[in-house]
Each structure stands twice: as C-alpha cells, then as structure tokens.
Design an enzyme around this catalytic site. Structure first.
Site, PDB file in Angstrom:
ATOM      1  N   PHE A  64     -22.383 -19.902  37.744  1.00 29.79           N
ATOM      2  CA  PHE A  64     -22.448 -18.402  37.069  1.00 29.79           C
ATOM      3  C   PHE A  64     -21.422 -17.619  37.369  1.00 29.79           C
ATOM      4  CE2 PHE A  64     -26.694 -20.174  37.987  1.00 29.79           C
ATOM      5  CZ  PHE A  64     -27.294 -20.359  36.410  1.00 29.79           C
ATOM      6  N   GLU A 105     -21.156 -17.096  28.180  1.00 29.30           N
ATOM      7  CA  GLU A 105     -21.499 -15.615  28.488  1.00 29.30           C
ATOM      8  C   GLU A 105     -22.227 -14.787  27.723  1.00 29.30           C
ATOM      9  OE1 GLU A 105     -17.487 -15.954  29.854  1.00 29.30           O
ATOM     10  OE2 GLU A 105     -18.037 -14.820  31.667  1.00 29.30           O
ATOM     11  N   GLN A 157     -16.055 -24.727  40.133  1.00 26.93           N
ATOM     12  CA  GLN A 157     -15.842 -24.561  39.016  1.00 26.93           C
ATOM     13  C   GLN A 157     -14.212 -24.629  38.680  1.00 26.93           C
ATOM     14  OE1 GLN A 157     -18.598 -20.364  38.906  1.00 26.93           O
ATOM     15  NE2 GLN A 157     -17.481 -20.620  36.902  1.00 26.93           N
ATOM     16  N   ARG A 186     -11.490  -7.007  32.274  1.00 27.78           N
ATOM     17  CA  ARG A 186     -12.528  -7.338  31.061  1.00 27.78           C
ATOM     18  C   ARG A 186     -13.435  -6.310  31.000  1.00 27.78           C
ATOM     19  NH1 ARG A 186     -14.282 -11.748  28.078  1.00 27.78           N
ATOM     20  NH2 ARG A 186     -12.561 -13.006  28.551  1.00 27.78           N
ATOM     21  N   ALA A 199     -15.035 -18.017  31.684  1.00 29.52           N
ATOM     22  CA  ALA A 199     -14.427 -17.200  30.378  1.00 29.52           C
ATOM     23  C   ALA A 199     -15.280 -17.832  29.114  1.00 29.52           C
ATOM     24  CB  ALA A 199     -13.044 -16.980  30.478  1.00 29.52           C
ATOM     25  N   ARG A 233     -21.036 -14.248  35.166  1.00 27.29           N
ATOM     26  CA  ARG A 233     -21.375 -14.317  33.826  1.00 27.29           C
ATOM     27  C   ARG A 233     -20.971 -13.215  33.206  1.00 27.29           C
ATOM     28  NH1 ARG A 233     -26.593 -17.878  32.149  1.00 27.29           N
ATOM     29  NH2 ARG A 233     -25.707 -18.693  30.173  1.00 27.29           N
ATOM     30  N   PHE A 293     -18.380 -11.396  33.553  1.00 28.68           N
ATOM     31  CA  PHE A 293     -16.901 -11.283  34.004  1.00 28.68           C
ATOM     32  C   PHE A 293     -16.396  -9.654  33.835  1.00 28.68           C
ATOM     33  CE2 PHE A 293     -12.506 -12.055  35.133  1.00 28.68           C
ATOM     34  CZ  PHE A 293     -12.549 -12.852  35.988  1.00 28.68           C
ATOM     35  N   GLU A 334     -16.162 -19.561  40.948  1.00 24.66           N
ATOM     36  CA  GLU A 334     -14.889 -20.070  40.414  1.00 24.66           C
ATOM     37  C   GLU A 334     -13.865 -19.783  41.295  1.00 24.66           C
ATOM     38  OE1 GLU A 334     -14.406 -17.180  36.757  1.00 24.66           O
ATOM     39  OE2 GLU A 334     -12.175 -17.489  37.031  1.00 24.66           O
TER      40      GLU A 334
HETATM   41  N1  MTE Z   1     -25.045 -22.226  32.313  1.00 27.83           N
HETATM   42  C1  MTE Z   1     -25.753 -22.874  33.245  1.00 27.83           C
HETATM   43  N2  MTE Z   1     -26.842 -23.547  33.090  1.00 27.83           N
HETATM   44  N3  MTE Z   1     -25.289 -22.611  34.704  1.00 27.83           N
HETATM   45  C2  MTE Z   1     -24.196 -22.044  35.036  1.00 27.83           C
HETATM   46  O1  MTE Z   1     -23.613 -21.958  35.974  1.00 27.83           O
HETATM   47  N4  MTE Z   1     -22.214 -20.441  33.921  1.00 27.83           N
HETATM   48  C3  MTE Z   1     -22.026 -19.438  32.869  1.00 27.83           C
HETATM   49  C4  MTE Z   1     -22.112 -19.984  31.700  1.00 27.83           C
HETATM   50  N5  MTE Z   1     -23.506 -20.845  31.325  1.00 27.83           N
HETATM   51  C5  MTE Z   1     -23.522 -21.403  33.557  1.00 27.83           C
HETATM   52  C6  MTE Z   1     -24.094 -21.403  32.417  1.00 27.83           C
HETATM   53  C7  MTE Z   1     -20.595 -18.860  32.984  1.00 27.83           C
HETATM   54  S1  MTE Z   1     -20.382 -17.643  34.042  1.00 27.83           S
HETATM   55  C8  MTE Z   1     -19.581 -19.451  32.321  1.00 27.83           C
HETATM   56  S2  MTE Z   1     -18.167 -18.713  32.291  1.00 27.83           S
HETATM   57  C9  MTE Z   1     -19.822 -20.522  31.360  1.00 27.83           C
HETATM   58  O2  MTE Z   1     -21.324 -21.118  31.458  1.00 27.83           O
HETATM   59  C10 MTE Z   1     -18.860 -21.575  31.839  1.00 27.83           C
HETATM   60  O3  MTE Z   1     -19.056 -22.787  30.899  1.00 27.83           O
HETATM   61  P1  MTE Z   1     -18.260 -22.959  29.362  1.00 27.83           P
HETATM   62  O4  MTE Z   1     -17.100 -22.265  29.444  1.00 27.83           O
HETATM   63  O5  MTE Z   1     -18.230 -24.518  29.281  1.00 27.83           O
HETATM   64  O6  MTE Z   1     -19.542 -22.307  28.634  1.00 27.83           O
HETATM   65  N1  HPA Z   2     -13.003 -14.845  32.839  1.00 29.55           N
HETATM   66  C1  HPA Z   2     -13.083 -15.639  33.748  1.00 29.55           C
HETATM   67  N2  HPA Z   2     -12.411 -15.879  34.910  1.00 29.55           N
HETATM   68  C2  HPA Z   2     -11.136 -15.207  34.382  1.00 29.55           C
HETATM   69  C3  HPA Z   2     -10.951 -14.479  33.438  1.00 29.55           C
HETATM   70  C4  HPA Z   2     -11.849 -14.007  32.523  1.00 29.55           C
HETATM   71  O1  HPA Z   2     -11.751 -13.335  31.800  1.00 29.55           O
HETATM   72  N3  HPA Z   2      -9.761 -14.007  33.726  1.00 29.55           N
HETATM   73  C5  HPA Z   2      -9.265 -14.600  34.831  1.00 29.55           C
HETATM   74  N4  HPA Z   2     -10.017 -15.150  35.307  1.00 29.55           N
HETATM   75 MO1  MOS Z   3     -17.910 -17.330  34.276  1.00 30.83          MO
HETATM   76  S1  MOS Z   3     -18.209 -15.592  35.080  1.00 30.83           S
HETATM   77  O1  MOS Z   3     -16.389 -16.861  33.587  1.00 30.83           O
HETATM   78  O2  MOS Z   3     -17.589 -18.271  35.346  1.00 30.83           O
END
Ligand code: MTE
Ligand code: HPA
Ligand code: MOS
Length: 762
Positions: free
Chosen positions: A237, A705, A206, A319, A519, A351, A353, A241
């Site tokens: 998810f 999330e 990620q 968080r 995030a 997800r 966090f 990260e």
């Molecule tokens: N959706 C799918 N299908 N697969 C994933 O791994 N990760 C989640 C969410 N939705 C995830 C998901 C998490 S933890 C985050 S932080 C966000 O997607 C990250 O993507 P975005 O910032 O583009 O929403």
């Molecule tokens: N979300 C996900 N990753 C992060 C964050 C957060 O708020 N802060 C630092 N790393």
């Molecule tokens: Mo999502 S837990 O911020 O990768």
C-alpha cells in the site's frame, strides 16, 4: 490503434481468472518473507532499542549489559558500519542516529539466538538522552516555520483578478489526517552472506532495486555484491515503497558482521511506532464562483506533515498539487505546497500518493460551498467537469474527459439517483432523529510516476526446449494481482495457454535497475516489458516456422536445433511524458483513470453512528487485463478510502510530559479499521464499457490506486446527512476522519445553526 494496445482474438488477457496465488493464500501455504525463517538454519533475530523521546540528542550508549543476557550475540551500532550511516532516499536518515527525531525511533539493534534473547538484550542497553523540544502538529511546524524540501507552486492565469471579479468568494481551511498502512504482513527482511561475501536479502519490499542500493551503500559494497528478492508481500500500500530499505540494511549489516543469517521482522507495535504513514495535510483556500456555480478561481496553500525526514514527501506533495483539480476545470488557479518537518515517523507513500489529499481539498470546498451557493452538490460537481482538451493547472490537456461524464450518467441511471433522492427527502421529513443522504463524486487520477525517469521497466522471458515458459519482471506482488496479469500478458503475447507459463520470484539479479511497484503502473510498465520480450522470441519463432503453422512445442524444438535463442530481455519506457519541476508544468501522466461513485448513508442523530446503505461504482479500467483482479482492486481501494475518511484516527500524545510524541494508537484495538460491519450493505461495482486505452498494454488501464478516492462519496453523503439535521442551506464542516464522534458534533452544529447562507460576494 497502437500495436501495444491491440488485443488478439480469444486472448488470455481479459479472462476472468482467480489471483494466481488465491489457493495458496486461503490455505495458508503462500510463503511470505518471514516464513523463510524456520526454513533457514542458524538465524539470528533482531530487536530495536527505541527512543522514549520525540526529539533528543543521544549523549551516550552503554551496550555492555546487553552482552550479559544469555543468547545475545551482537549489538549493532553506528561504530559497526562499514559503509554510510544512512538509509534514506534523500540521505537524511541515519540508520543509527545521534539525534533521535521521533518517539520510537530505533537507536541501535540487538541480535540474539532467539527473539526473546534479543528483546531482553535490548532492554539492557542504556542510552543517555538530552531531550530537545518537539514539534508534533502541522500547526506547530507552521508556527515555527519548520519546513523541509522544495516548495513548489502550480499556477495559471490571474488568480487575484479572477477572485476580485468573482460573484461569490469563500475562504476556509481544510485539514485531514494521515493513515496507517496496516498491511497484514509487517516489515520483514532476512539476510545471508555467502563464502564469497555475496549478500542475499529477502525482503518484503515494493522496490527491490532500491533496497539493493541502500544495502550496498550501508555495507560499503558495489550493487553487484547484493541481491534482493521479494517473493510476495502481505500488502504494501505504499508503506514498503521505501521504508523496507532500512530494515533490509539492518539485517544485511547483522549478517555481514556475524556470518549468520539475520532476520528483522517488526511486530505490530514496532511497525506502528517506527514506520511512516499517509501524510496528513492542511490547506488554506480562497475560491471564487460565478453566479452559475462555475469555479472561476482557486488559490490554495497545501502543507503536508512530512514527519522527521523527507522520504517521498516531495513526490507526494507534487502529486497532491497535481490532483487538487480532480475532475474539475479551474480557469485561474494557484496551488502552493510545502512540507512541514515534525518529530513524528517519516510519512511516506500510501495508495494515491498525495492525490487523495489534494482532491479532498476541492471536494471539501464543493461540499461546503454548495449550500452557500444554493446549488445542490450533485449539480455543482457536474457543471464543473473538464471539457475535452482543457488543461490541468500544470498544463496537461485532459484526454477522454467524456469518460467522467459517461460514468457519471451511468451511475445516475443505474443507482436511480433521482428517484432515491426523492425517497430520501420523504424519509428525512418523517424521521427527526435519523437522516439519510446520497452523494455522487467523481475521480480523475493521473497515471505514471510524477518523476519521468521512473517510467521504465524490464523483463526476462525464457522458453525451455519443452515449450514451457518462465517469466521474470521487475514488479513485485503485494496482493494486487500483478503477477496474475503478467502471466496473462505472457500467455497472450506468445499465444500459448496460461498453463504453459510460470512466473519466478522478483529479484535484482534477473532484472536490474527497476522502479518501485507503485503509482499503479506495475501492469502498464512490466506488462509492456514482458510483451516486448515475448515478441522478440516470437519474431524468431515465426522465421523458424516459415509459414508451416507448426504447433508451439514443435517450433520451439526446431528453433533450439537451429540454434535460435529462446530467451529475451524485454524493455519498455513510457513515451510522451515531460515534466519541468522548476515551473511545475508539463505532461507527467500517460493518461487519466476515471471513476464515479454514489453512496447512500444513514446517520443516527443521537450518537453520530452511521451505516452505508448502498454504494454504486462505475470505474474505468480500460479493457481489463483481469476482471476479477480489477474488481478486487476497486472494492478494496474503495473500502481502504472509506477507512481513511471515516474511521482510522491516528493520535499522538501532544501533551507536555514524559510521553510527548508517543503514538497512542498502536494497535487494532485503538485504531479502528474497516471491517465487515462497515461494508456497504448493497455494493454494486461496474467497469466502464468501451474504455479501450490506446497506447497501453492490451488497452488496459492502471487500477491500483484510483478507486480509493471513490470513497469521497461516503464522506460527502455524511456531510449531507448532517446538514439534513439542520435548516435548509446549512453548510457543514466535517473533520477528516469523519468518525461517528466527529459526525455527531457536525450534525449537532448543523442543528444549532440558523443559516450559513452568505450574500453574494461575501
Ligand atoms: N492491493 C493489494 N491487495 N495490496 C497492496 O498492497 N497496493 C496499492 C495497489 N493495490 C496494494 C494493492 C498501491 S499503493 C499501488 S501503487 C498498487 O496496488 C501497486 O500495484 P500495481 O502498480 O501493480 O497496480
Ligand atoms: N507514485 C508513487 N511513487 C512515486 C511517484 C508516484 O507518483 N513518484 C515518485 N515515486
Ligand atoms: Mo503506491 S502509494 O504508489 O505504492
């Protein structure tokens, strides 16, 4: 309205289109990192030697016998490292440890011509251990005062005074388990080194920029010598990260030592036993209510189970502290947090966090205290909502607080909560051994990285002479539909059809110094950066056009011959954020995402088995960039939350003996994930209307999330259904996860309880 959020007529953003890779996903043609292995010549396969102890000193390692196994090429140990023996973001994670800190930790890696050769070689490596005592639970760690990292406190007002004055005071503890990410694609990396010593790592990460930094650090080279690419992930998810970094480093080290491509791909058991999970939390609390059921004070200490190293635990804890309030105003409040250091995998982003863990504490308090106060949980929740402009415990004014109440009212209406609650009462009166319940819970989730510096992004946009467009940005695709949204953003800002735009894989030599895609801010940050790049190009093209209204291809063609550059780097940083970590105050979030869910469950009094009969959701995504993608995120997030709260049950062997510290749930057979049978039988998802978010890209909101926490509605419905087996006024303590077994014991306790209603001021 800000320029960033303004949306042109008939824009491509907002169109209901499938995920850009949907066809590839369903036909199996989409390439993931490890699919590149058979396409690469001469790949070596890596297998870890894993510790059989939760905590031990490594006193000796004998690798000679491994080399006798046919096909073994190299054993990677600390002695091979040209750079630093560390793959942690907090510099507390030796890649090759001399002291193992959890059961299953890799002590060295064997490279073979085949995976089987590497596996057999690893079995021949002899490691001498001197076992040491291991702490396996939060309680073990608290007793031993084994903590790591900062111990922050958010506070406002006079908690002790307010508790002393409160009409009703309750105290208790809340404990919740962690969660395995169970991304379908396990951790994977493939590294190659070219003739000039340039390291190319394809990784399911990620955070390609950080993976690049860690690889460079371990190899002892500069970042410009390392390129990291991520095609797409089969789920992250949060589990990728930071935790992809170490595996990329092993692959890169192997490649640089052998001059052959090296592949690291964990099998499911290895992934389960080596990688971090969602943090389990423990909370002790005291809460005060007035006679009308308003929360007047909360004092709580959160302890997270960080596992063996810091990883992202401090940010996760921050968080969590920033989300204890959820959608509720708490006048006098103190929230203290600390991170337990235990001999388990290093728990990490997942997800939400820490947000879900923080929010669970107050939702648990409200669910338990409602019967004690003699107020129905629905009314208790609603009357504690924030009013516009009231400040969170960390000092951020709550904007758009009305969205929580609007979504609440909409759910109450569309889900016919009043009528169905009456029907449920009638049903329950007629059924001694089956009880139903309907619960409604809100979500308020802060959007932006808690750590302000991470809120920036870059993009690179090329327009070719034929008018076709290629975009690059720093975000990664993990199934969440980021790339789909980015294509829509580029097409909208350039005013071209979607078919004109293509997206190239995420790589660190295209866009440098990126933040993790995390995030939920991927679309906000990268979308704004892409829009910025497109607008630079567009401004130049408008000048070339000079009011003639030329077709896109024509103006692009003319621009080239007029020697106008047709490419641009875009950049974005979120304005208006502030954070003072020392006093735990500021405005860490650009805005809040809101949602409300109503869930109805039915519980069997003989077994604790339950069904989710119906779920209604109203969720705030702003003006959706891509409605189908957002719908998938809301449904998927909710179901993943239900899994965490009701099914998924991580167990470690805590008995004294040879297996102490071993994760006993290492596969889907022993770790129950949500499947079709756990889906709500009737699942209705709506997006909040007229929810334009000023100042965010095309008026949209982050969605990745926040919907996970809508699953609290199911947990609270289960609590209420358990209560229905007892006398009126019984307060039910429900473990998390509320597995059928846990639900059974909770309802059995409810049956046996005469009354838990306490007198005022108890
Ligand atoms: N959706 C799918 N299908 N697969 C994933 O791994 N990760 C989640 C969410 N939705 C995830 C998901 C998490 S933890 C985050 S932080 C966000 O997607 C990250 O993507 P975005 O910032 O583009 O929403
Ligand atoms: N979300 C996900 N990753 C992060 C964050 C957060 O708020 N802060 C630092 N790393
Ligand atoms: Mo999502 S837990 O911020 O990768």
């Amino acid at each position: 309205m800000s320029e960033l959020s303004q949306r042109p007529e008939n824009s491509v953003v907002g169109e209901t289109i499938p995920h850009e890779s949907a066809a590839l996903h369903v036909t199996g043609r989409a390439l993931y990192t490890d699919d590149l292995t058979p396409r690469t010549k001469g790949v070596l396969h890596a297998w870890p030697v894993q510790s059989p102890h939760a905590h031990a000193r490594v006193t000796a390692m004998h690798t000679d016998a491994a080399y006798d196994v046919p096909g073994v090429v190299r054993v990677l140990t600390a002695a091979d490292l040209p750079g630093v023996n560390d793959s942690g973001v907090k510099h507390d994670e030796p890649l090759f440890p001399s002291e193992v800190m959890h059961h299953g930790q890799a002590v060295c890696w064997v490279l073979g011509e085949s995976l089987e050769a590497a596996r057999r070689g690893a079995a021949q490596v002899e490691v001498d251990y001197e076992p040491l005592p291991a702490l396996l639970t939060i309680h073990d760690a608290i007793d031993a005062e084994s903590f790591q990292g900062a111990r922050p406190t958010a506070q406002r007002g006079d908690v002790e005074g307010a508790l002393a004055r409160a009409a009703h005071v309750f105290e208790g503890e809340t404990e919740m388990a962690g969660q395995e990410h169970f991304y379908l694609e396990t951790q994977a990396s493939l590294a190659e080194v070219d003739d000039a010593g340039h390291v190319f790592v394809q990784s399911s990460t990620q955070h390609p920029s950080e993976t690049q930094e860690v690889v460079a650090h371990v190899l002892g080279v500069a970042s410009h010598q390392v390129t990291v690419q991520c095609l797409r992930m089969g789920g992250g998810f949060g589990g990728k990260e930071v935790q992809a970094n170490g595996y990329a480093a092993v692959a890169a080290l192997g490649a640089s030592l052998t001059a052959r491509p090296v592949r690291v791909r964990l099998n499911r058991t290895q992934d389960f036993t080596m990688t971090g999970k969602r943090h389990g939390f423990h909370a002790s609390w005291r809460v005060g209510f007035d006679d009308d059921g308003h929360v007047v004070a909360l004092d709580t200490t959160l302890t997270s189970d960080g596992g063996w190293s810091l990883d992202l635990s401090e940010a996760v804890l921050a968080r969590a502290i920033c989300h204890v309030d959820n959608a509720y105003w708490i006048p006098d409040v103190r929230i203290h947090g600390r991170i337990a250091k235990t001999h388990k995998t290093s728990q990490t982003a997942f997800r939400g966090f820490g947000g879900p863990q923080g929010m669970l504490v107050l939702e648990d308090i409200l669910g338990r205290c409602a019967p004690l106060l003699g107020i129905d949980p629905l009314g208790l929740r609603r009357r504690n909502f924030y009013a516009e402009g009231q400040e969170t415990p960390y000092g951020q004014p709550v904007r758009h607080a009305d969205r929580a109440s609007t979504a609440w009212d909409q759910v109450l209406t569309t889900a016919e909560v009043a009528r169905r609650s009456q029907e449920i009462a009638v049903f329950n009166a007629a059924h001694e051994h089956t009880k139903r319940a309907l619960a409604v819970t809100p979500v308020k989730f802060g959007i932006s990285f808690n750590f302000t510096a991470l809120n920036q992004a870059g993009a690179l946009v090329h327009v070719y002479k034929d008018g076709s467009v290629l975009i690059n940005h720093g975000g990664t695709e993990m199934g969440q539909g980021l790339h789909t949204k980015m294509l829509q953003v580029a097409a909208t800002s350039l005013g071209v059809p979607l078919s004109k735009v293509r997206l190239a894989p995420t790589r660190t030599d295209k866009v440098p110094n990126t933040s993790a895609t995390a995030a939920s801010s991927g679309a906000d940050l990268n979308g704004a950066a892409i829009k910025n790049a497109c607008e630079q190009i567009l401004t130049r093209l408008v000048e070339v056009d000079a009011g003639r209204n030329l077709a896109w291809e024509e103006v692009v063609h003319e621009a080239y011959f007029a020697r106008v550059p047709l490419f641009a780097a875009g950049y974005y940083r979120t304005e208006g954020l502030s954070w003072d970590a020392a006093v735990f105050r500021g405005t860490p979030f650009k805005y809040f995402a809101y949602g409300v869910a109503a869930a109805e469950v039915e519980v069997d009094g003989f077994t604790g088995a339950y069904r989710t009969r119906r779920v209604d959701i109203v969720h705030d995504v702003g003006d959706s960039l891509s409605p189908l993608v957002d719908l998938g995120q809301i449904e998927g997030g909710f179901v993943q939350g239900v899994g965490w709260l009701t099914l998924e049950d991580l167990r470690w062997d805590t008995t004294e003996g040879d297996h102490r510290g071993r994760l006993t749930t290492q596969a889907a057979s022993t770790y129950k994930l949500p499947s079709f049978s756990e889906m709500p039988e009737d699942f209705r998802v709506a997006m909040l209307e007229q929810a334009h978010e000023d100042g965010a890209v095309y008026g949209s909101k982050a969605v990745g999330e926040p919907p996970l926490m809508l699953a609290f509605s199911v947990r609270e419905a289960l609590r209420q259904a358990c209560a229905a087996f007892g006398r009126p006024g019984v307060s039910v303590e429900l473990p998390s996860p509320a597995t059928p077994e846990a639900v059974y014991w909770a309802l059995e306790t409810a049956r046996r309880t005469v009354s838990t209603r306490e007198p005022a001021g108890a």
